[in-house]
Design an enzyme around this catalytic site. Structure first.
Site, PDB file in Angstrom:
ATOM      1  CG  HIS A 307       2.110  19.619  57.351  1.00 43.06           C
ATOM      2  ND1 HIS A 307       3.427  19.246  57.388  1.00 43.06           N
ATOM      3  CD2 HIS A 307       1.827  19.934  56.069  1.00 43.06           C
ATOM      4  CE1 HIS A 307       3.930  19.345  56.164  1.00 43.06           C
ATOM      5  NE2 HIS A 307       2.978  19.757  55.349  1.00 43.06           N
ATOM      6  CG  ASP A 364      -3.720  20.909  50.600  1.00 49.55           C
ATOM      7  OD1 ASP A 364      -2.917  20.211  51.221  1.00 49.55           O
ATOM      8  OD2 ASP A 364      -3.589  21.221  49.404  1.00 49.55           O
TER       9      ASP A 364
HETATM   10  C1  SDX Z   1       0.040  18.299  52.094  1.00 50.82           C
HETATM   11  O1  SDX Z   1       4.431  16.570  53.495  1.00 50.82           O
HETATM   12  C2  SDX Z   1       4.123  17.683  52.990  1.00 50.82           C
HETATM   13  O2  SDX Z   1       4.908  18.608  52.993  1.00 50.82           O
HETATM   14  C3  SDX Z   1       2.763  17.747  52.356  1.00 50.82           C
HETATM   15  C4  SDX Z   1       2.362  19.115  51.825  1.00 50.82           C
HETATM   16  C5  SDX Z   1       3.237  19.548  50.684  1.00 50.82           C
HETATM   17  O3  SDX Z   1       3.293  20.748  50.414  1.00 50.82           O
HETATM   18  O4  SDX Z   1       3.778  18.654  49.972  1.00 50.82           O
HETATM   19  O5  SDX Z   1       2.444  20.079  52.848  1.00 50.82           O
HETATM   20  C6  SDX Z   1       0.940  19.108  51.269  1.00 50.82           C
HETATM   21  O6  SDX Z   1      -0.091  17.136  51.828  1.00 50.82           O
HETATM   22  C7  SDX Z   1      -0.622  18.918  53.305  1.00 50.82           C
HETATM   23  C8  SDX Z   1      -1.445  17.885  54.129  1.00 50.82           C
HETATM   24  C9  SDX Z   1      -2.797  17.728  53.433  1.00 50.82           C
HETATM   25  N1  SDX Z   1      -3.561  16.612  54.055  1.00 50.82           N
HETATM   26  C10 SDX Z   1      -4.677  16.849  54.758  1.00 50.82           C
HETATM   27  O7  SDX Z   1      -5.098  17.971  55.035  1.00 50.82           O
HETATM   28  C11 SDX Z   1      -5.425  15.569  55.169  1.00 50.82           C
HETATM   29  C12 SDX Z   1      -5.791  15.656  56.650  1.00 50.82           C
HETATM   30  N2  SDX Z   1      -4.555  15.570  57.452  1.00 50.82           N
HETATM   31  C13 SDX Z   1      -4.166  14.256  57.952  1.00 50.82           C
HETATM   32  O8  SDX Z   1      -4.425  13.203  57.077  1.00 50.82           O
HETATM   33  C14 SDX Z   1      -2.785  14.270  58.590  1.00 50.82           C
HETATM   34  O9  SDX Z   1      -2.726  15.390  59.371  1.00 50.82           O
HETATM   35  C15 SDX Z   1      -1.541  14.235  57.722  1.00 50.82           C
HETATM   36  C16 SDX Z   1      -1.543  13.088  56.777  1.00 50.82           C
HETATM   37  C17 SDX Z   1      -1.415  15.504  56.967  1.00 50.82           C
HETATM   38  C18 SDX Z   1      -0.346  14.116  58.659  1.00 50.82           C
HETATM   39  O10 SDX Z   1      -0.403  12.870  59.164  1.00 50.82           O
HETATM   40  P1  SDX Z   1       0.675  12.374  60.266  1.00 50.82           P
HETATM   41  O11 SDX Z   1       1.720  13.353  60.551  1.00 50.82           O
HETATM   42  O12 SDX Z   1       1.105  11.018  59.859  1.00 50.82           O
HETATM   43  O13 SDX Z   1      -0.141  12.402  61.580  1.00 50.82           O
HETATM   44  P2  SDX Z   1      -1.024  11.255  62.022  1.00 50.82           P
HETATM   45  O14 SDX Z   1      -1.895  10.798  60.900  1.00 50.82           O
HETATM   46  O15 SDX Z   1      -0.148  10.235  62.672  1.00 50.82           O
HETATM   47  O16 SDX Z   1      -1.922  12.004  63.088  1.00 50.82           O
HETATM   48  C19 SDX Z   1      -1.382  12.288  64.371  1.00 50.82           C
HETATM   49  C20 SDX Z   1      -2.603  12.345  65.266  1.00 50.82           C
HETATM   50  C21 SDX Z   1      -3.504  11.115  65.106  1.00 50.82           C
HETATM   51  O17 SDX Z   1      -4.151  10.901  66.338  1.00 50.82           O
HETATM   52  P3  SDX Z   1      -3.538   9.713  67.296  1.00 50.82           P
HETATM   53  O18 SDX Z   1      -3.530   8.436  66.477  1.00 50.82           O
HETATM   54  O19 SDX Z   1      -2.130  10.163  67.654  1.00 50.82           O
HETATM   55  O20 SDX Z   1      -4.480   9.661  68.471  1.00 50.82           O
HETATM   56  O21 SDX Z   1      -3.427  13.479  64.892  1.00 50.82           O
HETATM   57  C22 SDX Z   1      -4.666  13.016  64.410  1.00 50.82           C
HETATM   58  C23 SDX Z   1      -4.533  11.545  64.089  1.00 50.82           C
HETATM   59  O22 SDX Z   1      -5.787  10.896  64.282  1.00 50.82           O
HETATM   60  N3  SDX Z   1      -4.930  13.775  63.184  1.00 50.82           N
HETATM   61  C24 SDX Z   1      -6.118  14.254  62.853  1.00 50.82           C
HETATM   62  C25 SDX Z   1      -5.903  14.941  61.659  1.00 50.82           C
HETATM   63  N4  SDX Z   1      -4.623  14.845  61.290  1.00 50.82           N
HETATM   64  C26 SDX Z   1      -4.023  14.100  62.242  1.00 50.82           C
HETATM   65  N5  SDX Z   1      -7.327  14.175  63.450  1.00 50.82           N
HETATM   66  C27 SDX Z   1      -8.340  14.803  62.812  1.00 50.82           C
HETATM   67  N6  SDX Z   1      -8.225  15.503  61.634  1.00 50.82           N
HETATM   68  C28 SDX Z   1      -7.016  15.584  61.041  1.00 50.82           C
HETATM   69  N7  SDX Z   1      -6.897  16.273  59.883  1.00 50.82           N
END
Ligand code: SDX
Length: 433
Positions: A307, A364
């Site tokens: 998140h 989720d």
């Molecule tokens: C919702 O914003 C909100 O409030 C949203 C929400 C709401 O109620 O409105 O809470 C609802 O959207 C919840 C999130 C649902 N999405 C997912 O479950 C999809 C999987 N999660 C990722 O796509 C990600 O965690 C995000 C999009 C949720 C957050 O992305 P960020 O904060 O931009 O983090 P990032 O993508 O920059 O990741 C940081 C690091 C990365 O590694 P590095 O590049 O730093 O080496 O963490 C890793 C990412 O690769 N990472 C993951 C991961 N999520 C982040 N690695 C593996 N699996 C994951 N799920």
């Protein structure tokens, strides 16, 4: 908000800039950079990781402590002791309703659940196998055609009527998206049913048979709606605020919010999470997917994990997890996907990569399993998220007006060509018929 603290930007030129630091009632201080533009400087923050886009009184999140408050009320208390419609009242008006206020609110919402009969014909333009989110986005946007002329967005009463129309009609339109996709006739709302029960009725009743709502399922659906109602300035809410900042029709703005929510990184994650659990298939394949998620060259991510704000636990996931077990116990369902989900959660929470990246199950992760247990098709998961979040989108859209609206117009860091002479490579006469 008293301006007590300041920060100074120190430049080599010596032309330092002093900026106020503003403090809210809770959470991080903000550096007020509004004067920077006039000094020929922009801030740079793609994805808004460090940007407060507005002031708001609706929802507070503390990502490190795993705190979520709606108008100051902790989400766990609301999920356990309130109902979705009462939470809607709180988000919209800021206070808990008296019994009389709630009775009036509930009555208005109940009596506006039907939609114009003409709208039913809009569905005929879609293929039956259209994704329900595409249909919901289209039909919600089309509502702007039905409620445009009589709507002055600067009129508080008109905005309140719009809130009632959207809150009342979103479940009806959502259920119609499902019925259309399975070729069944649309089912009209029933005024004697609760908000959640009415939605389940419109989803699963047919002209041949009334769907009998299981009270445990009704409660679980209501709780899912509560847990998804609002979440500060997330991507879809920011989309609604940006669209609304131009004075656009609110139904069109909510359609924009639906479009943003559909993405798998946002509200589409519940559908994507269930597909991922189905793809994993068995507990022994979990390590393979954990490795994929850690592989920088693999775009795969563990859906339902991570998140932007929560770097500890998502308080909603905790409540959702409890609901999940209640529903499966009540329905006497053992769910292989839940077994995989529980094992995946256990492994991920003990894996150094996920611990270091602070990746925990989000809202989720469990909602999809409950929705599947209730009998909701996977393609409808994000539609249900949209029903729930409609009140959050409306509350923020409305707050924007009450606080004084300015069109959202970010700037950029330009790295394209500097000015150059134009010489076309197309021979002059070739563009003539
Ligand atoms: C919702 O914003 C909100 O409030 C949203 C929400 C709401 O109620 O409105 O809470 C609802 O959207 C919840 C999130 C649902 N999405 C997912 O479950 C999809 C999987 N999660 C990722 O796509 C990600 O965690 C995000 C999009 C949720 C957050 O992305 P960020 O904060 O931009 O983090 P990032 O993508 O920059 O990741 C940081 C690091 C990365 O590694 P590095 O590049 O730093 O080496 O963490 C890793 C990412 O690769 N990472 C993951 C991961 N999520 C982040 N690695 C593996 N699996 C994951 N799920």
């Amino acid at each position: 908000m008293a301006v007590e603290k300041k920060a100074t930007l120190v430049f080599d030129s010596g032309n330092n800039i002093e900026l106020p630091i503003l403090s809210g009632s809770l959470g991080e201080d903000v550096l007020d950079v509004r004067t920077l533009g006039s000094k020929g400087l922009f801030t740079y923050d793609p994805g808004y990781l460090s940007t407060a886009s507005c002031e708001s009184k609706i929802t507070f999140i503390d990502g490190n402590q795993g705190i979520l408050l709606h108008r100051g009320y902790p989400i766990a208390q609301l999920a356990k002791e309130s109902t979705y419609l009462e939470v809607c009242y709180i988000l919209l008006y800021g206070e808990t309703p008296t019994p009389e206020e709630f009775a009036t609110f509930k009555d208005i919402v109940t009596r506006h659940t039907m939609i114009h009969e003409q709208i039913s014909r809009l569905f005929q333009g879609f293929r039956r196998d259209s994704h329900p989110m595409a249909v919901l986005c289209g039909v919600t946007g089309a509502l702007a055609a039905f409620y445009h002329d009589s709507l002055d967005v600067n009129n508080e009463r008109h905005r309140e009527i719009t809130a009632f129309r959207l809150l009342s009609k979103m479940p009806t339109v959502a259920a119609m998206c499902y019925k259309y996709s399975v070729g069944q006739p649309f089912v009209y709302p029933r005024n004697e049913l609760s908000y959640a029960a009415n939605f389940l009725h419109m989803m699963f009743s047919t002209p041949c048979e009334e769907y009998v709502v299981n009270p445990v399922v009704e409660r679980a659906m209501d709780r899912i709606l509560i847990l998804h109602a609002d979440h500060e300035q997330n991507a879809s809410t920011s989309t609604v605020r940006t669209a609304g900042s131009s004075g656009a029709n609110p139904f069109a703005c909510i359609a924009a919010g639906i479009a943003s929510l559909w993405g798998p990184a946002h509200g589409g994650a519940n559908e994507a999470c269930l597909k991922m659990l189905e793809e994993i298939g068995t507990v022994d394949r979990i390590p393979e997917f954990i490795e994929k998620a850690k592989n920088k060259d693999d775009p795969f991510r563990l859906m339902g994990f991570g998140h932007r704000v929560y770097k500890n636990h998502d308080p909603r996931a905790t409540v959702m997890r409890e609901s999940c077990h209640e529903v499966l116990k009540e329905l006497n369902l053992s769910d292989e996907l839940l077994d995989i989900a529980m094992e995946l959660e256990h492994i991920a929470l003990n894996d150094p990569y996920f611990i270091e990246k602070k990746l925990y199950p989000n809202v989720d992760f469990y909602s999809g399993i409950i929705l599947k247990a209730i009998g909701i098709p996977t393609t409808m998961f994000t539609v249900i998220f949209a029903i729930a979040r409609t009140i959050g989108w409306i509350a923020h859209w409305n707050e924007m007006y009450t606080d004084g609206i300015r069109i959202a117009r970010p700037r950029q860091l330009y790295t394209g060509y500097t000015e150059r002479e134009f010489h076309s490579q197309i021979p002059k006469k070739s563009d003539k018929a």
